[in-house]
Design an enzyme around this catalytic site. Structure first.
Site, PDB file in Angstrom:
ATOM      1  N   HIS A  60       0.843  -1.200   0.000  1.00  0.00           N
ATOM      2  CA  HIS A  60       0.000   0.000   0.000  1.00  0.00           C
ATOM      3  C   HIS A  60       0.873   1.243   0.000  1.00  0.00           C
ATOM      4  CE1 HIS A  60       0.862  -0.561   4.267  1.00  0.00           C
ATOM      5  NE2 HIS A  60       0.278   0.572   4.588  1.00  0.00           N
ATOM      6  N   HIS A  62       1.302   3.865   1.974  1.00  0.00           N
ATOM      7  CA  HIS A  62       1.796   4.603   3.133  1.00  0.00           C
ATOM      8  C   HIS A  62       3.321   4.575   3.054  1.00  0.00           C
ATOM      9  CE1 HIS A  62      -2.107   4.181   5.708  1.00  0.00           C
ATOM     10  NE2 HIS A  62      -2.114   5.258   4.950  1.00  0.00           N
ATOM     11  N   ASP A  64       5.879   4.282   4.950  1.00  0.00           N
ATOM     12  CA  ASP A  64       6.753   3.290   5.572  1.00  0.00           C
ATOM     13  C   ASP A  64       6.761   1.964   4.808  1.00  0.00           C
ATOM     14  OD1 ASP A  64       4.090   3.128   6.496  1.00  0.00           O
ATOM     15  OD2 ASP A  64       4.674   2.016   8.294  1.00  0.00           O
ATOM     16  N   HIS A  65       5.997   1.904   3.712  1.00  0.00           N
ATOM     17  CA  HIS A  65       5.984   0.681   2.899  1.00  0.00           C
ATOM     18  C   HIS A  65       6.512   0.914   1.478  1.00  0.00           C
ATOM     19  CE1 HIS A  65       3.752  -1.879   5.797  1.00  0.00           C
ATOM     20  NE2 HIS A  65       3.506  -0.683   6.297  1.00  0.00           N
ATOM     21  N   HIS A 140      -7.331  -1.874   5.575  1.00  0.00           N
ATOM     22  CA  HIS A 140      -6.497  -0.825   6.159  1.00  0.00           C
ATOM     23  C   HIS A 140      -7.077   0.541   5.778  1.00  0.00           C
ATOM     24  CE1 HIS A 140      -3.043   0.654   8.179  1.00  0.00           C
ATOM     25  NE2 HIS A 140      -2.371   1.028   7.129  1.00  0.00           N
ATOM     26  N   ASP A 210      -0.422  -3.918   5.980  1.00  0.00           N
ATOM     27  CA  ASP A 210      -1.022  -3.633   7.284  1.00  0.00           C
ATOM     28  C   ASP A 210      -2.518  -3.967   7.205  1.00  0.00           C
ATOM     29  OD1 ASP A 210       1.485  -2.459   7.363  1.00  0.00           O
ATOM     30  OD2 ASP A 210       0.781  -0.509   7.973  1.00  0.00           O
ATOM     31  N   HIS A 268       5.911  -5.311  12.263  1.00  0.00           N
ATOM     32  CA  HIS A 268       5.254  -4.006  12.182  1.00  0.00           C
ATOM     33  C   HIS A 268       4.930  -3.443  13.570  1.00  0.00           C
ATOM     34  CE1 HIS A 268       2.530  -0.814  10.617  1.00  0.00           C
ATOM     35  NE2 HIS A 268       3.340  -0.885   9.589  1.00  0.00           N
TER      36      HIS A 268
END
Lengths: 306, 306
Positions: A60, A62, A64-65, A140, A210, A268
């Site tokens: 996805h 976001h 941090d990914h 998510h 997530d 995570h």
């Protein structure tokens, strides 16, 4: 089949904690799963050859990914890569990467192929003769997929003793491996099962990060050998999980149990926790075989089974 | 005035070499200059408080100068920043950052103010009562600016002995600091220079990365206390410099000499070199006071003068 954790922490990269990224070695593939900021440095630390990565899966959008993806793509260019690179991820990823290449006036000299995902149902997104990859629709705050990586069954193994005893011509070996019955030199039909053994069992890996607690994924990940499931929180902060659409360690374990997974790897972790053993402990109250991810740690799937 | 080098290497981030980023502490400001991937981790290593950064200056849109920016902006959000953040950089930067925020459905809860630059002439882009910042148009493959940071002269210092001897009323102190002449208690005019001393000398810092050898910047950076000038190559690879629009160590030194800078700091070393002392040696043949940047190193501008 081997999984190397490059980063397993949520949110912001810090000195000793990296955001999500993993490398899955499966058959002859080196799949990169998610690509938080700093992934290229983590790949160097893990001594993974950049050129072996041909497929990148982004869960996805976001940061941090995936904030490390554009830098990795640039670095591949600077290293004069020529091999095609396939990127699977949510719609929008192509736009953001190409915009940055346009602004830098730096286009790749290798082929960059985006496979943008929009379906909310599980779909087959990669397949060759040895491996297949399916999406796992997650729940998510933005459109998110996990990924299920499955080995395909190999050919049956020849039982050479039985073959010699039955005087089977070498011309039939190929058919035997494919499961066919054959005739011996006397013209008599002999069943495949008398001349071959079952292929090595296939393995599978389900990556789920997530997501809020979401039992609807259970049929997709059923019987996975290894399930990586996010565990951002402990139960003491369970009230934060549905709000942020994340899971607790216990919820991750419940999914592993429902899915009859053989092993569960947690990750995570929220930055609020210091002692990750609490995650193992909490999940172990529900599910037996709980492992903790750690930046730089590798899991060999054969070892996990024994 | 203090400069901390967070990263000083060209191109790809590696285990021990970070792409360009610096923090300049000048008066009450903490200016971040360029923001390659991993800058937020380098800021943590340097123990710089994130909240003190209110202005970020981006030279150009090659990844090694700004791929860490979007992650830093996200981290500020996660840390519940409330302070405004001003970003100065080439046109296009706002689009790429806002596209990524849109895709993540994560908008900042602090005010993000972009100052997009398009001029090819030096311009004043920041000013308050103590500091001003000017662009330095550079010659690179894409639109690029260096930045000149200048302290403004402070108030004159009161010479208390002279003031008491001349029986000057305290009501005049403010005017004296501002440079005005005053009258003593006998109504006699006394010149400011008899009652005050010159303010502390002002300092300036010129940041010039990335650029081909470009003497047209000399009038802008004239007499800079400290000049950071990129030195991607040594003279033995001088043929690569005009092609890639970078400079050699010798060319950087020539700019420092022409500009009558007091100190020259070299950086943006190509990854092909291992021994950076060669850069110092080469530049020292042209200019006296050559220093080498190094990730994590701080330069105190007072020490550099002595």
């Amino acid at each position: 089949m081997q999984l190397t954790i490059l980063g397993c922490h949520s949110a912001t990269p810090r000195i000793d904690t990296n955001p999500t990224s993993q490398v899955l070695q499966i058959k002859n593939h080196m799949f990169l799963i998610d690509c938080g900021e700093g992934t290229q440095v983590q790949l160097r630390k893990a001594k993974i050859k950049f050129n072996r990565i041909k497929h990148i899966f982004i869960s996805h959008l976001h940061g941090d990914h995936y904030f490390g993806l554009v830098g990795l793509i640039s670095t591949f260019r600077l290293l004069t890569r020529e091999t095609d690179l396939h990127i699977y991820g949510p719609k929008g990823l192509k736009e953001v990467i190409t915009l940055q290449m346009k602004l830098a006036e730096s286009w790749t000299n290798y082929k960059l192929i985006f496979h943008e995902l929009t379906s909310t149902k599980s779909e087959l997104i990669f397949e060759d003769d040895k491996v297949e990859v399916h999406t796992i629709p997650l729940d998510h705050r933005v459109y998110t997929n996990g990924f299920l990586f499955k080995e395909k069954p190999g050919e049956r193994k020849l039982d050479m003793n039985a073959i010699l005893n039955n005087d089977i011509d070498v011309a039939y070996y190929r058919k035997l491996k494919q499961g066919a019955d054959v005739v011996d030199n006397n013209g008599e039909l002999i069943k495949n099962s008398e001349l071959t053994k079952a292929p090595a069992p296939v393995k599978s890996y389900a990556f789920c990060s997530d997501t809020a607690y979401n039992p609807s994924i259970v049929p997709i990940i059923k019987d996975a050998d290894v399930l990586y499931h996010e565990a951002t929180f402990l139960e003491k902060h369970a009230h934060l999980a549905p709000k942020t659409k994340h899971s607790t360690a216990k919820e991750a374990a419940e999914i592993a149990k429902l899915a009859n997974a053989k092993s569960l790897i947690l990750g995570h972790y929220s930055t609020r926790y210091n002692d990750y053993e609490d995650f193992r402990e909490e999940a172990s109250s529900v599910f037996d075989n709980v492992l903790l991810s750690k930046d730089g740690k590798s899991f060999d799937f054969d070892d996990l089974r024994s």
